[in-house]
Design a protein around this motif. Structure first.
Motif, short mmCIF file in Angstrom:
data_model
loop_
_atom_site.label_atom_id
_atom_site.label_comp_id
_atom_site.label_asym_id
_atom_site.label_seq_id
_atom_site.Cartn_x
_atom_site.Cartn_y
_atom_site.Cartn_z
N PHE A 70 0.84 -1.20 0.00
CA PHE A 70 0.00 0.00 0.00
C PHE A 70 0.87 1.25 0.00
CE2 PHE A 70 -2.53 3.24 2.19
CZ PHE A 70 -3.75 3.12 1.59
N GLU A 71 1.86 1.25 0.89
CA GLU A 71 2.74 2.41 1.05
C GLU A 71 3.50 2.71 -0.25
OE1 GLU A 71 5.30 2.17 4.48
OE2 GLU A 71 6.90 3.24 3.43
N ASN A 72 4.08 1.69 -0.85
CA ASN A 72 4.89 1.93 -2.05
C ASN A 72 4.06 2.33 -3.26
OD1 ASN A 72 7.51 1.56 -0.99
ND2 ASN A 72 7.11 -0.63 -0.84
N VAL A 73 2.86 1.75 -3.36
CA VAL A 73 1.98 2.14 -4.48
C VAL A 73 1.59 3.61 -4.33
CG1 VAL A 73 -0.29 1.79 -5.51
CG2 VAL A 73 1.14 -0.18 -4.97
N LEU A 74 1.20 4.01 -3.11
CA LEU A 74 0.83 5.41 -2.90
C LEU A 74 2.02 6.35 -3.13
CD1 LEU A 74 -1.66 5.86 0.08
CD2 LEU A 74 -2.10 5.39 -2.30
N LEU A 75 3.19 5.93 -2.66
CA LEU A 75 4.40 6.75 -2.87
C LEU A 75 4.67 6.95 -4.36
CD1 LEU A 75 7.04 5.49 -0.27
CD2 LEU A 75 6.29 7.84 -0.59
N ALA A 76 4.59 5.85 -5.12
CA ALA A 76 4.86 5.94 -6.56
C ALA A 76 3.83 6.83 -7.25
CB ALA A 76 4.86 4.53 -7.17
N LEU A 77 2.56 6.65 -6.86
CA LEU A 77 1.51 7.46 -7.48
C LEU A 77 1.70 8.94 -7.14
CD1 LEU A 77 -1.67 5.24 -6.92
CD2 LEU A 77 -0.67 5.89 -9.12
N PHE A 78 2.02 9.22 -5.88
CA PHE A 78 2.18 10.61 -5.44
C PHE A 78 3.34 11.27 -6.17
CE2 PHE A 78 3.73 13.95 -2.58
CZ PHE A 78 2.57 14.66 -2.39
N LEU A 79 4.47 10.58 -6.21
CA LEU A 79 5.65 11.18 -6.86
C LEU A 79 5.45 11.28 -8.37
CD1 LEU A 79 8.58 9.58 -4.85
CD2 LEU A 79 7.91 11.99 -4.92
#
Lengths: 375, 119
Positions: A70-79
């Motif tokens: 969850f964390e990495n998907v959100l990070l990738a989407l945000f960046l």
């Protein structure tokens, strides 16, 4: 040298992060989105993106079975969405994705809930849902909802009526030197009551002003004075980064020129205006020509079928230059983070006061010509 | 009427989002928590959390690791937000630990009160 050639319009904004004109978003809304994204980066929002913990939506707990997903998907989407927004590529979807990521991050973690993050999500989401040919009216509604909520929640709290909230907050929680010095001089928590009721009145005034087209500018001025006053009285308190969020949201209220600006300046003014516009007008949307045609007029600015003169023209040239806001933001960060306290805070307050004097719609020319009559 | 017809799906989505916030502001009148209803700094509470698991008290750092909330601080939103977090954590992730949680708190400088889990 041809001045119009130095400061002229140019084409495709894609891949040019300093540009805000010519994309699928209204320029000021895009500028707001870019600055909110950079603000979140500077406030370590990336460190606040994490796997669900005590989520508002219990279903999100399923992601705890795959730590980091969850964390990495959100990070990738945000960046990814943030870079697209900065680079002026698919700006509207990018802004919507940024809003959804912030919202999802909040929904996934009750302990993370902060109003200063919530407002960023709202601004991204609503900015991305507007077409480029319309004013960001849903952001106007959003600002009204924010102040309506703040007003109602305070209005229905008895401790706000009696001054008890303000007294406890300023004296016990913050040990505010201004409050500590003045409140004993007045009976029955008068100062706390005055401050509390001023906040309540300001918030309801803004909630109403933002709803009505004719009073939106007034609402922004009330907001600037209200939040600026709090910043000064609380010696630099920014409520997480709620203050910065609100100031950036006010960018949405600008009526950015639809098709560039034409300016004419006297010779003396051109000497400092040309280099100034080189620094501020990153979209090269201002065409500057020589001569105003009148010795009384030192500067004119024409856009969207109207022409402004002198100080009003100068205000417009600044108000509709993206670089002006970016430089102010950089100055704010540098002053508060790099200059030794309290000098940085003083520098920010002086800058704010100077800008208020410059931009408040005061007819300086009329005041200078005014002479007191003798009875 | 023409304006309504000109609304795109994106507009309807945005309006629905704004409507949800209004509902949330209204809902907050009936519950003590203040999430998603634009209520920053409406109450200011001093609180201190203590947790006992298997007879041992957790340190402030362990409390931070557990709830991602400080053990001893000022809460600039409703202190009931904190109770909501503790209640949900202890009835889900921490269900089998049988933790005993005590929160001493004072809202807006009023006399101190106690909130205890299990309730």
């Amino acid at each position: 040298m041809d001045l119009a050639g130095i400061i002229s319009n140019s084409a495709d904004p894609r891949g040019k992060p300093w540009r805000v004109v010519g994309t699928a978003m209204v320029p000021n809304t895009l500028l707001m989105g870019k600055l909110v994204f950079l603000l979140l980066l500077s406030q370590n929002f990336l460190g606040k993106i994490r796997d669900p913990l005590v989520p508002f939506i219990p279903f999100l707990d399923v992601f705890r079975a795959w730590p980091g997903l969850f964390e990495n998907v959100l990070l990738a989407l945000f960046l990814g969405a943030g870079v697209l927004l900065l680079m002026n590529i698919t700006v509207r979807p990018a802004s919507v994705v940024l809003g959804l990521v912030v919202m999802l991050d909040l929904l996934a973690s009750k302990p993370l809930f902060r109003n200063h993050l919530f407002i960023c999500g709202c601004l991204f989401l609503l900015a991305g849902l507007h077409r480029k040919d319309e004013r960001p009216w849903m952001i106007y509604l959003q600002m009204s909802v924010i102040y309506l909520g703040a007003f109602l929640n305070k209005m229905l709290e008895p401790d706000w009526h009696t001054g008890q909230f303000m007294h406890n907050w300023l004296l016990n929680a913050r040990a505010n030197p201004f409050y500590e010095a003045v409140y004993p001089l007045l009976p029955d928590l008068w100062l706390a009551k005055l401050l509390g009721w001023t906040a309540i009145a300001s918030e309801v005034a803004m909630a109403v002003c933002f709803l009505v087209p004719r009073t939106r500018a007034l609402g922004v001025w009330i907001g600037l004075i209200f939040h600026g006053g709090l910043f000064v009285m609380l010696l630099g308190e920014n409520f997480g980064h709620f203050l910065e969020d609100i100031l950036l949201a006010y960018l949405a209220f600008l009526a950015w020129p639809r098709s560039g600006m034409q300016a004419r300046a006297s010779a003396a003014v051109r000497e400092w205006l040309v280099p100034l516009l080189r620094v501020l007008d990153w979209d090269r949307q201002i065409e500057l020509e020589a001569g105003t045609g009148s010795p009384r007029v030192w500067l004119t600015a024409s856009f969207d079928g109207r022409t402004l003169e002198n100080i009003a023209a100068l205000r417009s040239l600044l108000r509709y230059s993206a670089g002006f806001y970016v430089i102010l933001c950089v100055w704010y960060v540098v002053a508060l983070r790099l200059i030794t306290p309290p000098f940085g805070f003083v520098a920010v307050v002086l800058t704010g006061a100077a800008l208020l004097l410059l931009f408040l719609p005061i007819p300086w020319g009329s005041i200078r010509r005014w002479k007191p009559s003798v009875c | 009427m023409n304006r309504v017809r000109r609304l795109s799906p994106g507009h309807w989505l945005g309006l629905a989002f704004l409507l949800m916030q209004l509902v949330s502001i209204g809902y907050a009148r009936f519950v003590p928590e203040r999430f998603f209803c634009w209520a920053p700094y409406d109450a200011h509470s001093r609180y201190q959390v203590t947790i006992e698991v298997d007879g041992a008290q957790l340190s402030p750092d362990a409390i931070w690791d557990r709830y991602h909330y400080r053990a001893n601080a000022w809460e600039p939103r409703s202190v009931y937000n904190l109770f909501s977090i503790i209640r949900q954590y202890e009835s889900t992730y921490g269900k089998d630990e049988n933790a005993r949680v005590t929160v001493r708190y004072s809202i807006n400088g009023h006399p101190e009160r106690l909130w205890i889990w299990p309730e």
